[in-house]
Motif scaffolding. Sequence first.
Motif, PDB file in Angstrom:
ATOM      1  N   LEU A  56       0.855  -1.214   0.028  1.00 28.70           N
ATOM      2  CA  LEU A  56       0.238  -0.041  -0.004  1.00 28.70           C
ATOM      3  C   LEU A  56       0.942   1.258  -0.012  1.00 28.70           C
ATOM      4  O   LEU A  56       0.537   2.214  -0.604  1.00 28.70           O
ATOM      5  N   CYS A  57       2.010   1.244   0.806  1.00 26.47           N
ATOM      6  CA  CYS A  57       2.657   2.441   1.069  1.00 26.47           C
ATOM      7  C   CYS A  57       3.444   2.708  -0.353  1.00 26.47           C
ATOM      8  O   CYS A  57       3.499   3.701  -0.871  1.00 26.47           O
ATOM      9  N   ILE A  58       4.017   1.629  -0.950  1.00 27.19           N
ATOM     10  CA  ILE A  58       4.806   1.793  -2.294  1.00 27.19           C
ATOM     11  C   ILE A  58       3.719   2.403  -3.262  1.00 27.19           C
ATOM     12  O   ILE A  58       4.230   3.274  -4.007  1.00 27.19           O
ATOM     13  N   LEU A  59       2.519   1.813  -3.385  1.00 30.24           N
ATOM     14  CA  LEU A  59       1.570   2.196  -4.294  1.00 30.24           C
ATOM     15  C   LEU A  59       1.211   3.724  -4.247  1.00 30.24           C
ATOM     16  O   LEU A  59       1.136   4.397  -5.169  1.00 30.24           O
ATOM     17  N   ILE A  60       0.796   3.796  -2.970  1.00 33.50           N
ATOM     18  CA  ILE A  60       0.504   5.335  -2.758  1.00 33.50           C
ATOM     19  C   ILE A  60       1.536   6.277  -3.044  1.00 33.50           C
ATOM     20  O   ILE A  60       1.172   7.237  -3.625  1.00 33.50           O
ATOM     21  N   SER A  61       2.735   6.050  -2.832  1.00 28.50           N
ATOM     22  CA  SER A  61       4.052   6.805  -3.006  1.00 28.50           C
ATOM     23  C   SER A  61       4.101   7.043  -4.297  1.00 28.50           C
ATOM     24  O   SER A  61       4.708   7.764  -4.778  1.00 28.50           O
ATOM     25  N   LEU A  62       3.603   6.155  -5.431  1.00 32.41           N
ATOM     26  CA  LEU A  62       4.058   6.447  -6.616  1.00 32.41           C
ATOM     27  C   LEU A  62       2.984   7.167  -7.194  1.00 32.41           C
ATOM     28  O   LEU A  62       3.365   7.890  -8.092  1.00 32.41           O
ATOM     29  N   PHE A  63       1.913   7.066  -6.836  1.00 28.80           N
ATOM     30  CA  PHE A  63       0.842   8.188  -7.275  1.00 28.80           C
ATOM     31  C   PHE A  63       1.123   9.577  -6.551  1.00 28.80           C
ATOM     32  O   PHE A  63       0.741  10.454  -7.226  1.00 28.80           O
ATOM     33  N   ASN A  64       1.540   9.695  -5.344  1.00 28.61           N
ATOM     34  CA  ASN A  64       1.748  10.961  -4.672  1.00 28.61           C
ATOM     35  C   ASN A  64       2.750  11.075  -3.917  1.00 28.61           C
ATOM     36  O   ASN A  64       3.052  10.622  -3.011  1.00 28.61           O
ATOM     37  N   GLY A  65       3.547  11.941  -4.672  1.00 30.85           N
ATOM     38  CA  GLY A  65       4.914  12.393  -3.871  1.00 30.85           C
ATOM     39  C   GLY A  65       4.915  12.788  -2.438  1.00 30.85           C
ATOM     40  O   GLY A  65       5.765  12.711  -1.797  1.00 30.85           O
ATOM     41  N   ASN A  66       3.783  13.341  -2.088  1.00 28.93           N
ATOM     42  CA  ASN A  66       3.533  13.997  -0.657  1.00 28.93           C
ATOM     43  C   ASN A  66       3.529  12.825   0.466  1.00 28.93           C
ATOM     44  O   ASN A  66       3.403  13.043   1.325  1.00 28.93           O
ATOM     45  N   PHE A  67       3.124  11.652  -0.046  1.00 30.17           N
ATOM     46  CA  PHE A  67       3.087  10.665   0.983  1.00 30.17           C
ATOM     47  C   PHE A  67       4.336  10.187   1.747  1.00 30.17           C
ATOM     48  O   PHE A  67       4.052  10.089   2.800  1.00 30.17           O
ATOM     49  N   LEU A  68       5.264  10.230   0.846  1.00 33.61           N
ATOM     50  CA  LEU A  68       6.795   9.906   1.634  1.00 33.61           C
ATOM     51  C   LEU A  68       7.202  10.830   2.522  1.00 33.61           C
ATOM     52  O   LEU A  68       8.638  11.037   2.048  1.00 33.61           O
ATOM     53  N   THR A  69       6.417  11.826   2.831  1.00 32.41           N
ATOM     54  CA  THR A  69       7.363  12.949   3.749  1.00 32.41           C
ATOM     55  C   THR A  69       7.092  12.851   5.204  1.00 32.41           C
ATOM     56  O   THR A  69       6.235  12.116   5.609  1.00 32.41           O
ATOM     57  N   ILE A  70       8.264  13.347   6.040  1.00 33.03           N
ATOM     58  CA  ILE A  70       8.058  13.214   7.255  1.00 33.03           C
ATOM     59  C   ILE A  70       6.719  13.997   7.876  1.00 33.03           C
ATOM     60  O   ILE A  70       5.881  13.143   8.831  1.00 33.03           O
ATOM     61  N   GLY A  71       6.554  14.939   7.335  1.00 29.49           N
ATOM     62  CA  GLY A  71       5.067  15.732   7.619  1.00 29.49           C
ATOM     63  C   GLY A  71       3.924  14.808   7.574  1.00 29.49           C
ATOM     64  O   GLY A  71       3.298  14.542   8.336  1.00 29.49           O
ATOM     65  N   ASN A  72       3.727  13.993   6.495  1.00 28.88           N
ATOM     66  CA  ASN A  72       2.705  13.094   6.356  1.00 28.88           C
ATOM     67  C   ASN A  72       2.614  12.005   7.237  1.00 28.88           C
ATOM     68  O   ASN A  72       1.837  11.380   7.685  1.00 28.88           O
ATOM     69  N   PHE A  73       4.245  11.426   7.476  1.00 25.76           N
ATOM     70  CA  PHE A  73       4.472  10.388   8.168  1.00 25.76           C
ATOM     71  C   PHE A  73       3.763  10.508   9.601  1.00 25.76           C
ATOM     72  O   PHE A  73       2.951   9.841  10.173  1.00 25.76           O
ATOM     73  N   ILE A  74       3.958  11.805  10.308  1.00 24.31           N
ATOM     74  CA  ILE A  74       3.619  12.169  11.374  1.00 24.31           C
ATOM     75  C   ILE A  74       2.130  12.287  11.538  1.00 24.31           C
ATOM     76  O   ILE A  74       1.347  11.915  12.322  1.00 24.31           O
ATOM     77  N   ARG A  75       1.453  12.877  10.405  1.00 22.76           N
ATOM     78  CA  ARG A  75       0.261  13.032  10.369  1.00 22.76           C
ATOM     79  C   ARG A  75      -0.633  11.714  10.457  1.00 22.76           C
ATOM     80  O   ARG A  75      -1.318  11.368  11.231  1.00 22.76           O
ATOM     81  N   LEU A  76      -0.012  10.722   9.806  1.00 23.92           N
ATOM     82  CA  LEU A  76      -0.400   9.082   9.716  1.00 23.92           C
ATOM     83  C   LEU A  76      -0.394   8.661  11.111  1.00 23.92           C
ATOM     84  O   LEU A  76      -1.479   8.100  11.668  1.00 23.92           O
ATOM     85  N   LEU A  77       0.726   8.893  11.880  1.00 25.93           N
ATOM     86  CA  LEU A  77       0.747   8.393  13.216  1.00 25.93           C
ATOM     87  C   LEU A  77      -0.089   8.913  14.045  1.00 25.93           C
ATOM     88  O   LEU A  77      -1.055   8.581  14.892  1.00 25.93           O
ATOM     89  N   ASN A  78      -0.418  10.376  13.719  1.00 19.26           N
ATOM     90  CA  ASN A  78      -1.339  11.018  14.778  1.00 19.26           C
ATOM     91  C   ASN A  78      -2.905  10.304  14.466  1.00 19.26           C
ATOM     92  O   ASN A  78      -3.498  10.394  15.410  1.00 19.26           O
ATOM     93  N   SER A  79      -3.108  10.233  13.352  1.00 16.77           N
ATOM     94  CA  SER A  79      -4.591   9.568  13.292  1.00 16.77           C
ATOM     95  C   SER A  79      -4.525   8.320  13.350  1.00 16.77           C
ATOM     96  O   SER A  79      -5.739   7.579  13.463  1.00 16.77           O
ATOM     97  N   ALA A  80      -3.392   7.477  13.681  1.00 18.49           N
ATOM     98  CA  ALA A  80      -3.369   6.294  14.002  1.00 18.49           C
ATOM     99  C   ALA A  80      -3.698   5.975  15.582  1.00 18.49           C
ATOM    100  O   ALA A  80      -4.045   4.927  16.037  1.00 18.49           O
ATOM    101  N   ALA A  81      -3.556   6.828  16.248  1.00 10.38           N
ATOM    102  CA  ALA A  81      -3.124   7.144  17.553  1.00 10.38           C
ATOM    103  C   ALA A  81      -4.320   6.549  18.296  1.00 10.38           C
ATOM    104  O   ALA A  81      -4.250   5.658  19.053  1.00 10.38           O
ATOM    105  N   ILE A  82      -5.429   6.951  18.067  1.00  7.61           N
ATOM    106  CA  ILE A  82      -6.720   6.663  18.810  1.00  7.61           C
ATOM    107  C   ILE A  82      -7.115   5.117  18.384  1.00  7.61           C
ATOM    108  O   ILE A  82      -7.509   4.439  19.219  1.00  7.61           O
ATOM    109  N   PRO A  83      -7.208   4.912  17.194  1.00 10.02           N
ATOM    110  CA  PRO A  83      -7.602   3.694  16.808  1.00 10.02           C
ATOM    111  C   PRO A  83      -6.664   2.541  17.323  1.00 10.02           C
ATOM    112  O   PRO A  83      -7.110   1.555  17.881  1.00 10.02           O
ATOM    113  N   LEU A  84      -5.465   2.925  17.640  1.00  5.85           N
ATOM    114  CA  LEU A  84      -4.456   2.251  18.112  1.00  5.85           C
ATOM    115  C   LEU A  84      -4.979   1.700  19.651  1.00  5.85           C
ATOM    116  O   LEU A  84      -4.933   0.582  20.038  1.00  5.85           O
TER     117      LEU A  84
END
Lengths: 316, 504, 346
Positions: free
Chosen positions: C48-76
């Motif tokens: 999934l990560c590879i696929l999305i980063s191919l479509f969108n360059g913004n996916f593999l950035t530190i900012g987006n990674f932290i955003r991902l972690l942040n939205s994962a916090a409560i579900p976790l």
Amino acid sequence: MVDRYKALLQTFLPVIVLVLLVLLIGGYDPTFFAASNLLSVTADTMTLFLMASGVTLVIMMGGIDLSVQAVASMTSCILAAYLPRYGIFAIPLAVLGGAVAGFAGGFVSTRLRIPSFIATLAVSGVVISAGYWFSDTRSVNIPAELRDSYLGWAVGDTLGIPREIWVGAVFLIILSAILQLTPFGRLVRGIGAQERAVMASGIDVNRIKIMAFTLSGTMAGIAGIVMAARLGSGSPTLASEFLLPAIAAIVVGGTAITGGVGSIWRSFVGALIVQVVRIGMTFMGVSVFAQQIVFGFILVAAVAITMDRSKVLVIK
Amino acid sequence: MMPPVLELRGVSKSFPGVKALDDVSFAINKSEVVGLIGENGAGKSSLLKVLNGIYQPDRGEILVNGQAIRIVSPRLAFDSGIAMVFQEQSILPTLTVAENIFLGREEEFLRYGLISKARMNEAAAVELKKVRLACHPGTRCADLSFADRQMVEIAKALSLDSRIKGDVTILLDEPTSVVERKEVDLLFEIVRDLKQRASIVFISHRLEEVLDISDRVYVMRDGKVVKELGSGEATVKDLHQHMVGRQLHHEYYREARQAAPSSQVVLSCNGLCKEGAFSNISFPLHAGEIIGIAGVIGSGREDLARCLAGHSPADRGTLTVDGSVVRFGAPHEAARKGIGLVPSERKTEGQVSAFTVAENMTLAALPKYVASGILRFAAEHATAQEWIGRLKIKTPSTATMVGSLSGGNQQKVVLAKWRVAGVRVLILDHPTRGIDVGAKEDVYELVRDMTAEGMAVILLGDTLEEVIGLSNRILVMRDGEVTATFEAPPGGKPAQVDLIRHMV
Amino acid sequence: MDPGLRRDDGLMGDHDLIGRNRLKTAALNGGALAQWRKWAPLAVLLALCILISLFNGNFLTIGNFIRLLNSAAIPLVLCMGATFIILMGSIDLSVEGIVALTAVMVSLLVTNDISPYAIGLFAVPLAVIAGGVMGLLNGLLHVKLKTPSFMTTLGVGFAGVGIAMAVLGGDTVRISDQTFRFLSLGRPLGIPMAVWIAIASVAIAFIIQERTRLGRWLYAIGTDEMTARHAGIPIERTRILIFTVAGLFYGLGGVLSAAQFGQGHALISQGRLFTTITAVVVGGTALSGGVGSVLNSVIGVMIVVVLANGLVLMGVEPYVQQGVQGLLIIAAVALALDRSRLEVVK
């Protein structure tokens, strides 16, 4: 002999409870007994009954359908969105939408062999999205003239009785007949009572199950249409408060979630009980919000009372 | 003299319709190996369950070292020094070897409320050494072989030995039924080793092994202990004689009515295989023929029967019905081809207890009782009446719930169901299990009636006697393969001992 | 009456038990396929990560990674509780109810625009305990009334939302306590506080799972309750405790929700149940019980969150999320399906 009285009591307990509740509320407020009031209470109950009626078949099979509220909301959206374009044909289209959703739940549950509550929960996610798609994420109004010409059968009076009651009565009879008089109905009961024995008797159990889920979706679809007709609009969250009362109605009516025992008229009585309890609570000044708490516990209590524990070795 | 380590006095246990244990007395002395044998349903498992606290006896008492005790749970049995080795069934595949050995007894490894895995594994390694199992205690049991799991089960029982002050009794339930020869030898070595520290009850179908390992043997039949023998004074033949008890009498099985089957083949298997169940099964079944299949638990005969009835598909080989090759994915596909199964678990699979007699009888043939989508209740009632008369079923009416009938009458309703459906091959899996003697005879009569009408029957009998008495031909299975075939014409029936030789 | 006794009346039952155990064993071992299944969730996540980063360059950035972690916090946090319950072979449909209740409770206890309490961070343990009490209620009703968990938790969950609604009368309460909001918005070491809390929750859950009797017993119960009972495990107590522990995690989830949104509302938890169950199932924990781990659920949560993030990056309408999650549940179960099993499933 004692056993027979006990069995009789068990059969009619929901009816007795209903009568007692009605008498109780009537005691507080005699206007409750007015024929017009009783009729309008019954009419208000019919959408709940329609939703519960199809799920009753699934519960009698020992399964459950948690997607009905999503399905009813979706069909209200289909109806409201397509009525202007396709006229009367929007109704069968909406019913078809419900049937397809029900079929999907049954298919996923039987083919992938996962418990029906999780299968129907998963399907309801898709159905909710579909509802938003059909309605373009908002509430869709049904113009008054379209409502009068195409949905008149569900609103207004005939012979002094609200048409919702007629619709409810028709489906009460049809579904009862299906359950009592057809091989499908008998097998639904058999699967709920002892699925392995029915399977070992050479019955294609999965087919019957998928049919029952399809019927459940269909009835939820019809409930959604009647709801939309009454409210004059369709919305992707139209029926989202209906799941708990619908299941409560079935269980309070005396259909056991362990399957095998139950009937459509029980859900009819159960739906009336739920409605009367709701009115009673409003009389007593319990807020609409707090009523949900009461229903949550009524549901658990009714399940505990009606359940046949000899059938499940391990309760998970 | 020292009291026995473990003793049962006059223990009885009944279930509705069955007397599982009838006044059983039984004793084990210190450092003694006692064999316990009996046919299926003789009461061995009930006895074990009483000793293990799963059943509570209705009457009688259990004594440990002369003290009467009440065993209300397996855990309590364990704490009283009685450990049971089931046939693999108490090993949880999702836990590790060490966790299985100490399941429910983790207290001794707790430190600050947390389990010390290192200490638990260490302790487990000690137990594993006793059974000479060379695997890491942290291995998940799912990754072990079948035989290794059996050893873990034994290690679990042995862990008792170093944790209990008093004497230890270990009950081994069919420990050799699924393991290889060399593992049996190892097991016996372990048992002899164990004798120094524990008393052992050894339950097995394999009579030679029982004689080999035991000091004394108890023989059970019909819920009673019928004989107690020193193993020096007994032979396999003796033991078997006591197990079976009575001689065959021809009348009981209606042998006079056994007819030669027709030459028409209705069903035939060719090299049928199923991984882990049976392999290379080939035989033809003729109209009017009864083929009996003999074999112990684990022989694969139950799996074969269920496969033929469509309950589980075969992996390889062909199944031919009426000349065309078929492959069943579900029971309803087999039923459509005219194959029915009378399952051994009547109450869960045979009948719908909450259905009436009539509803059960027409269950497999519902389409025949439908006109324009509606059930024909009158026709159904008439059919039920007819079969109640023909099979002499004792029921107040066609609308009586089947669950309220006696076992024999329930079984007749199940048989009627398949006859109403008009099947041509009927597979009978323990058709007389749990029903009384008179009803058994009725069932035998009915089986003869069916074959006289040209139905073919595959019979997995409750007892060997039954298989021999009823069948035209007998297949003997062991470890999933047919090891012998016997012709069994009336008057020329094979002896049980001959069959047993190929069974174990 | 002990169910063990009832099972064995007549002469049936044993065969069944052995057969069931064999089936479970067969489903658990067995070669390459099982190995593949074990690693499938991780493979899916990477793909999934590879696929999305191919479509969108913004996916593999530190900012987006932290955003991902942040939205994962409560579900976790929520998944830690739900995983335990599913490992036990039960299900918990009360997630939304408990989260709503505790979120509303905590927002009324800190400085806010409706109630005068303002007890600050002391509100946090109170809300978490309230979650535990709701979980305890789940467990008690389920075990003592012997009602199936899906029905019990459905009822309790509705009651939870009902209480949240009744307390606020359908209103929203706004939080003005900035210390409290730090729980979600603070960024020690550049990573949102909620993420730290989620990591701590995972660690605690992992220790419970691996190193306590409770953790080991819940696997035993989920694999085979009869055997667990015979081994002397106190089944009832364990079940009740597990539901309580799950409730504590939901309570923490409610606190984090309130801190994140700066408000309390009965509908604050909408969609949480769905995400939670999807993540647990997609992570590879089996609904039948006994198989899986809280670590599986971590991967499951990441799959759900990455997919949602990817859909947003690709400009897909937000309302499609729930549909995608529904399909994910179905797909995950379909992939894990063991076709050799022929059991009755209701």
